[in-house]
Design a protein around this motif. Structure first.
Motif, PDB file in Angstrom:
ATOM      1  N   UNK A  99     -87.399 -11.956 -40.668  1.00  0.00           N
ATOM      2  CA  UNK A  99     -88.777 -11.662 -41.402  1.00  0.00           C
ATOM      3  C   UNK A  99     -88.616 -10.240 -41.655  1.00  0.00           C
ATOM      4  N   UNK A 100     -89.707  -9.756 -42.246  1.00  0.00           N
ATOM      5  CA  UNK A 100     -89.822  -8.237 -42.401  1.00  0.00           C
ATOM      6  C   UNK A 100     -90.631  -7.815 -41.118  1.00  0.00           C
ATOM      7  N   UNK A 101     -90.273  -6.411 -40.577  1.00  0.00           N
ATOM      8  CA  UNK A 101     -91.004  -5.680 -39.662  1.00  0.00           C
ATOM      9  C   UNK A 101     -91.445  -4.613 -39.847  1.00  0.00           C
ATOM     10  N   UNK A 102     -92.400  -4.109 -39.043  1.00  0.00           N
ATOM     11  CA  UNK A 102     -92.933  -2.813 -39.190  1.00  0.00           C
ATOM     12  C   UNK A 102     -93.234  -1.959 -37.909  1.00  0.00           C
ATOM     13  N   UNK A 103     -93.503  -0.707 -37.798  1.00  0.00           N
ATOM     14  CA  UNK A 103     -93.533  -0.082 -36.634  1.00  0.00           C
ATOM     15  C   UNK A 103     -95.119  -0.255 -36.244  1.00  0.00           C
ATOM     16  N   UNK A 104     -95.341  -0.468 -34.952  1.00  0.00           N
ATOM     17  CA  UNK A 104     -96.970  -0.461 -34.736  1.00  0.00           C
ATOM     18  C   UNK A 104     -97.267  -1.771 -34.085  1.00  0.00           C
ATOM     19  N   UNK A 105     -98.685  -2.207 -34.154  1.00  0.00           N
ATOM     20  CA  UNK A 105     -99.074  -3.398 -33.761  1.00  0.00           C
ATOM     21  C   UNK A 105     -99.597  -4.167 -34.863  1.00  0.00           C
TER      22      UNK A 105
END
Length: 121
Positions: A99-105
């Motif tokens: 999956x694609x991930x990002x920083x944060x919530x």
């Protein structure tokens, strides 16, 4: 600048930034490689969670082993799901390449419409 120097610079410089320097979402390891200490202590989330209307969820990264310039590796962390800490001990973070991930919530992106099942009579 002379054309010879300009053409020499074009050959040396990459046409695009490596994944570890990009600001876009990517696999988990590409996102973690952008930060000092390979992202230990950062919160990361799967971008699809927001599209599904899931908010306040993230993994807090506790340990990493990155390889291949941040394209692959292993990562461990503690999961917080909808604001509640789920795991007490660290565990391996699943779906890191899938999956694609990002920083944060995670945050809801646009109006969420749950899928409906159509039954024919």
């Amino acid at each position: 600048m002379s054309s010879a120097v300009a053409s020499a610079l074009r050959k040396l410089l990459p046409r695009q930034l490596p994944p570890s320097l990009s600001s876009r979402p990517g696999n988990l390891y590409e996102v973690l490689a952008r930060y000092p200490n390979d992202g230990i202590g950062r919160r990361v989330y799967q971008t699809r969670w927001g599209a599904k209307g899931i908010e306040g969820c993230y993994w807090e990264v506790t340990r990493t082993k990155l390889k291949l310039e941040g394209k692959h590796g292993k990562a461990w962390g503690v999961l917080t799901w909808k604001g509640k800490r789920v795991s007490e001990a660290e565990e391996r973070i699943p779906g890191s390449l899938k999956y694609n991930w990002a920083e944060g919530e995670s945050q809801t992106v646009g109006p969420y419409v749950p899928p409906t099942s159509s039954t024919s009579s």
